[in-house]
Write a protein that holds these residues in place. Sequence first.
Motif, short mmCIF file in Angstrom:
data_model
loop_
_atom_site.label_atom_id
_atom_site.label_comp_id
_atom_site.label_asym_id
_atom_site.label_seq_id
_atom_site.Cartn_x
_atom_site.Cartn_y
_atom_site.Cartn_z
N THR A 199 0.84 -1.21 0.00
CA THR A 199 0.00 0.00 0.00
C THR A 199 0.87 1.25 0.00
O THR A 199 0.60 2.21 -0.70
CB THR A 199 -0.90 0.01 1.26
N TYR A 251 5.25 12.20 -1.50
CA TYR A 251 3.90 12.55 -1.03
C TYR A 251 2.93 12.60 -2.20
O TYR A 251 1.84 12.01 -2.16
CB TYR A 251 3.93 13.90 -0.29
N SER A 258 -1.04 9.78 3.01
CA SER A 258 -1.62 11.09 2.75
C SER A 258 -1.67 11.95 4.01
O SER A 258 -1.75 13.16 3.93
CB SER A 258 -3.03 10.94 2.18
N ASP A 259 -1.61 11.31 5.19
CA ASP A 259 -1.62 12.09 6.44
C ASP A 259 -0.24 12.17 7.07
O ASP A 259 -0.11 12.38 8.27
CB ASP A 259 -2.63 11.52 7.43
N THR A 261 1.93 14.43 7.26
CA THR A 261 2.26 15.64 8.02
C THR A 261 1.52 15.74 9.35
O THR A 261 1.74 16.70 10.09
CB THR A 261 1.98 16.89 7.18
N SER A 262 0.66 14.78 9.64
CA SER A 262 0.07 14.79 10.98
C SER A 262 0.54 13.58 11.79
O SER A 262 0.02 13.32 12.88
CB SER A 262 -1.47 14.83 10.90
N TYR A 271 1.35 2.18 10.78
CA TYR A 271 1.31 1.79 9.36
C TYR A 271 2.18 0.55 9.12
O TYR A 271 1.78 -0.37 8.40
CB TYR A 271 1.81 2.94 8.49
N PRO A 418 7.48 23.43 9.83
CA PRO A 418 6.31 23.86 9.05
C PRO A 418 6.67 24.19 7.59
O PRO A 418 5.87 23.97 6.68
CB PRO A 418 5.82 25.10 9.79
N GLN A 421 7.00 20.95 5.83
CA GLN A 421 5.65 20.43 5.59
C GLN A 421 5.04 21.10 4.35
O GLN A 421 4.41 20.43 3.52
CB GLN A 421 4.75 20.70 6.80
N ALA A 422 5.23 22.42 4.26
CA ALA A 422 4.67 23.15 3.10
C ALA A 422 5.27 22.62 1.80
O ALA A 422 4.57 22.50 0.79
CB ALA A 422 4.92 24.64 3.26
N LEU A 425 3.74 19.13 1.12
CA LEU A 425 2.33 19.22 0.69
C LEU A 425 2.17 19.93 -0.65
O LEU A 425 1.07 20.02 -1.18
CB LEU A 425 1.52 19.96 1.76
N ASP A 427 2.74 23.16 -1.22
CA ASP A 427 2.34 24.56 -1.12
C ASP A 427 3.40 25.49 -1.71
O ASP A 427 3.08 26.56 -2.21
CB ASP A 427 2.11 24.95 0.35
#
Lengths: 451, 318
Positions: A199, A251, A258-259, A261-262, A271, A418, A421-422, A425, A427
Motif C-alpha cells: 500500500t 507525497y 496522505s496524512d 504531516t500529521s 502503518y 512547518p 511540511q509546506a 504538501l 504549497d
Amino acid sequence: MMRKLFLIALILALVSVSAVGAQDEAQYAGLDMDLSGITIKMANIGGGQYEVMYDAISVFEEATGATVEIVALLDGFSMDQKLKVDFATGAADYDVAWDHTSFVAQYTPFLLPLQDYFSEDELAAFSPAILDAATIDGDLYLIPRHADISPIHYRKDLYEDDAIAAAFMDATGEELTVPTTLEQIDQQARFFVENGHSTLGYTLAGKEEALTGRFYEMHFASGGSLFDENYEPAFNDEIGVAVAELLAGWYVDGVIPSDTTSLLWDGVAQYFCNNDVAIKLEWYGWYAYFQDTDSCAVAGNFGLARGFTGLSIGGDAVRPSGWAGAHAFSVPATAPNPQAGVQLIKFLSSERVAYEEALLGFLPTRSDVWDRVIADASDAENPLDRERLELARVQVGEDFKTPPLIAEWIPFSNIFYPHLQAVILGDVSAQDGLDAAAAETREMMADAGYY
Amino acid sequence: MIGRRKNADDGAAPKRVIQFSRIDAGAFPFLLIFPAVLVILLVIAFPLLYSLYVSFTPYELLKPNSLNFTAARALRNYEKLLNDDIFWRSLWNTIVFLAVTVNLSYLLSLALSQLLARVTFGQSLLRTLLMVPMMFAPILVGMQFRWFFNANVGLVNNFLISVGILQEQGQIAWLVDVPLGMITIIIASIWMNIPVMTIILLAGVLSLPSETFEAAEVDGASGWQKFRFITFPLLAPFSYIALTIMSLDIARAFDIVRIMTDGGPARRTEMLWTYITRLAIEDTKFGLGSAMSWITVSLSVLFTLYFFRQLVKARIVQ
C-alpha cells in the motif's frame, strides 16, 4: 600435612571460582560511599518501561544508607518544560535530573560538569560516540542511560518473492536486494507501490522535531550539514533541496501516507505494524511491538538492515544515516548534594542496572552490557533477536549522530518543520520553502547572538 | 464579679460605636471591598502588568539576563510580530474559525432551542442529553475527533470505505488537506459548544411573553412570521449574551486545535493561541509570547465591547 594441603587447595579453588563467578555477574557501582542521613532528590522520566529501572534504587538505599526521593516522573517533553522553568527560577533543588542528548545543550549553564566525578575507567565503559555527544566545550554534562537509533525495517515477503524480484529486474534491470542507499529506497518504494505490492512504499513522522530530525538524517547522510562553521543555515543547499524534493515527490505519488504531516512516532509505527509499508527507518525501540503477533500483522515478516547512505549528490561525503539520541542523567548546578547525586548516577548507569534495563529491550550504552545481551540472545528462538542487537551495536558505535549541540535546536526545529511540511504538501517549491526557513532561522540565530 | 464585668462591657460598647462613626460614610464601602481589591491586584493586576512589562523586553526563559528593559528595544517584539507572516496568518485563521464556528453554532442552537421549547414528552431527558458534550474536557473532545478523522484507522474513512464511497488507497487526509483540516476542527468545536448556546437561547425562548404570540395568531401570522418578527427580535439580548460568551470562549481555541492538528500542517490551522504557545512555551521566548498575548487580548476586549454595545442597544429597543 596432606589434609592441610588439601584444605588450602580447596579454599584456593573456592576463592578462584567465586572470583570468576563475581566477574560473570554484572556488577553494581556507586555503592562505595556512606550516605547515611542524606536524601537524594531525583527528577526523572516516567511512564511504562522507563520506571522499571527505579525498582533497583532500593539496593542503593540499603547499601549507602541514603534515601532517594523521586520528585518528578514526567514524559520527556514535560520534563524538558519542568527543567527549563526550574533552572530559570533557581528551583532545581534536586540532585539528579533526567536529560537527553537532544536537549542537553540548552541546559548547560545550569548543569554541573561531571568529568571530575568519574574516573577514566568508569567512563571507558560507555560508547565514546555518546560521550562525545554529551561533551560540550570540553565539559561532560550527562551520563548515558540507554540509546536509540534507527535501522531500516523492511517487509521480508517483498524481498523473498521470486515473481516480485523478476518483475523488479524487468522494470529496472537491477537485482531486488535490501536497500543500502536512499536512491535504492526511492526506486524500490516506488516500484512496490506502483505495482500494487505494498500500500505504501515508505513512512516517516511528518511533524515537529521528528520531521526535522528525519530531514536532518537524510541531509547529513547525503553529505549535507544544517549549519556551516559560522552557524549560518546551510540546509537550503542543493543537497537539502534534493532531499526535500524527494519527500515532496513521495507525497504526491502516494509513496508515503496522505496524512504524513500529521503523523508522529506512534502513527508511523502503526502503518508498518499493519503490514502496509515496504521499507522505512524506524527506532529499535519498536521491535517488541512489531514482533507481537497479537498486535501487528507484520510480526515475523520483517527484517532489519543498517541505515541507508544518502543521495549520491553528496559525492564522497555520503555516510550512513544514524540520527540518534540517548536518555541520560545530569546533576543540576544547584543540587544540594551533588556528590550523592553522582553516586546515584554511578549506580543507575552501572553494568548491573544497565543490563537489567537492556533486558527490557532498550539499547545499552555500555560495551560490557552489549556483550551480555548479545550473548543472552545467542540461543533466542528468533534469530532476528540476536541480529538486531549486533546491528544496533554497530550503529550505536559507528553511526551515532546527535542533532547539532546548540541550545536553539528545538526553536530551530519549530521554525523549520512547518516550512518542510509546506514543501511536502506542495504549497511551495523545495527551494522557496527551504530559503524561507533559512531566512527565519538566520534571524533567530542572530537574536541568539551567533553573529 | 459578674456585675463588674457587665459594667466594663457597658463602658466599652459606646467606644466602639464612636470609632465606627469616625469613619467617613463615603469611605466605608471602600474599606469593605479593600481586601478583595487587594487580592485582585495581587492575583490579576500584577501578573498582567508584569507580562506587559515582559512584552517590552527580549526575555527568554533560560537567559535570565534578557529580562532587561531598554527604550531602544522596547517595541522590537511588537514590530517583529506586525511583520511576521505567521502572526497574520494565525490571526486570519482565528477570525475564520471564530466566524464560522460561532455563526453555525448559533444557527444550530437557535433551531435546537425552538425544537426543545416545543417538546412535550421527555423534556428533562432531552435537556440532560443535550448537556453531555459539556461534560467532556476539550482535550478529550479533541482526541475523540482526531480519532474520528484519522486517515489510517479513523472512523470516518473506515465508514466511507465500508460503504464503498472510498477505496482503500484513497483515504482522505481529513486533518491535513485544505480546507478539511479547518473544517474538522470547526465540527469538533461546534459539537462541544452547542449545548451552552442552546441552553441560553432556550431560557430566552421560554421567557418570551405568550400574549404577543397569541395576538399574532389572532392576526393570522404564520409560524415563520412569528419566528421572524417576534421570537428572533425578542431573543436579541439572549443572542448577544450567548454570542459574546461563546465568541470569547471559542476565540481562546487551544485544546482542540492543539490535539487535532497542532496548528498544522504547514501552519494551515495555526491559531493565535497555538502560535503563542509555540513562541512562549516551546521556544521559551516569553517576551515575544507576552507581546502577542497582549495584542490578542486587546483584540478580544475590543470585540467584547462591540458585542456589549449591541446588547445594550437590543435591550433599549425592547
